[in-house]
Design a protein around this motif. Sequence first.
Motif, short mmCIF file in Angstrom:
data_model
loop_
_atom_site.label_atom_id
_atom_site.label_comp_id
_atom_site.label_asym_id
_atom_site.label_seq_id
_atom_site.Cartn_x
_atom_site.Cartn_y
_atom_site.Cartn_z
N GLY A 1 36.65 44.89 39.65
CA GLY A 1 36.57 43.49 39.25
C GLY A 1 37.90 42.78 39.37
O GLY A 1 37.98 41.64 39.84
N VAL A 2 38.97 43.44 38.97
CA VAL A 2 40.31 42.84 39.07
C VAL A 2 40.69 42.67 40.55
O VAL A 2 41.22 41.63 40.94
N ALA A 3 40.39 43.68 41.37
CA ALA A 3 40.70 43.57 42.80
C ALA A 3 39.91 42.42 43.42
O ALA A 3 40.45 41.64 44.21
N ARG A 4 38.65 42.29 43.07
CA ARG A 4 37.81 41.21 43.61
C ARG A 4 38.33 39.85 43.15
O ARG A 4 38.42 38.91 43.92
N HIS A 5 38.70 39.74 41.86
CA HIS A 5 39.21 38.48 41.33
C HIS A 5 40.51 38.08 42.04
O HIS A 5 40.70 36.92 42.40
N ALA A 6 41.40 39.04 42.22
CA ALA A 6 42.68 38.74 42.89
C ALA A 6 42.44 38.30 44.33
O ALA A 6 43.06 37.34 44.81
N TYR A 7 41.53 38.97 45.03
CA TYR A 7 41.21 38.61 46.42
C TYR A 7 40.65 37.19 46.48
O TYR A 7 41.08 36.36 47.29
#
Length: 150
Positions: free
Chosen positions: A24-30
């Motif tokens: 989720g954090v990786a997706r949000h940052a992307y």
Amino acid sequence: MLLGFRTQLILNRKQTTLAAQHAGVARHAYNWGLEVCRQALENQQKLPTAIDLHKRLVAEVKQAHPWYYQVSKCAPQQALRNLEQALKRWRGGLGKFPRFKRKGVRDSFYLEGSIRTSGNRIKVPIFGWLRCAELLPVTTPKNVVVSLRA
């Protein structure tokens, strides 16, 4: 020389939750970085690099979203590097403009650090020892990409 391998992980409930948080954090940052790049293109400004995006992410986003501190710093950093590569491919005419990522569709994240393998287990930072569905090759990986599908 072994370049890489895939295997299925057998996660307990706590590790499954932690993996979902990392993804989720990786997706949000992307998605955040993609929106910043879209705004830069609309304003006819220079596209920011992954390093510029990460500095801005730390300054702006991490204070607004304290859950960023519950996961490894590698996940959002690599997501922004992946975004930079996608934009380079688009600029070079080798692909379409990147799209926003959706929850549950090819979720993945990247981790690096002190990773070790032993039999059918792999030790990953933050997660600890993870069980695998098969024996792992005798090697010391430098990094791992954990994805929803093995």
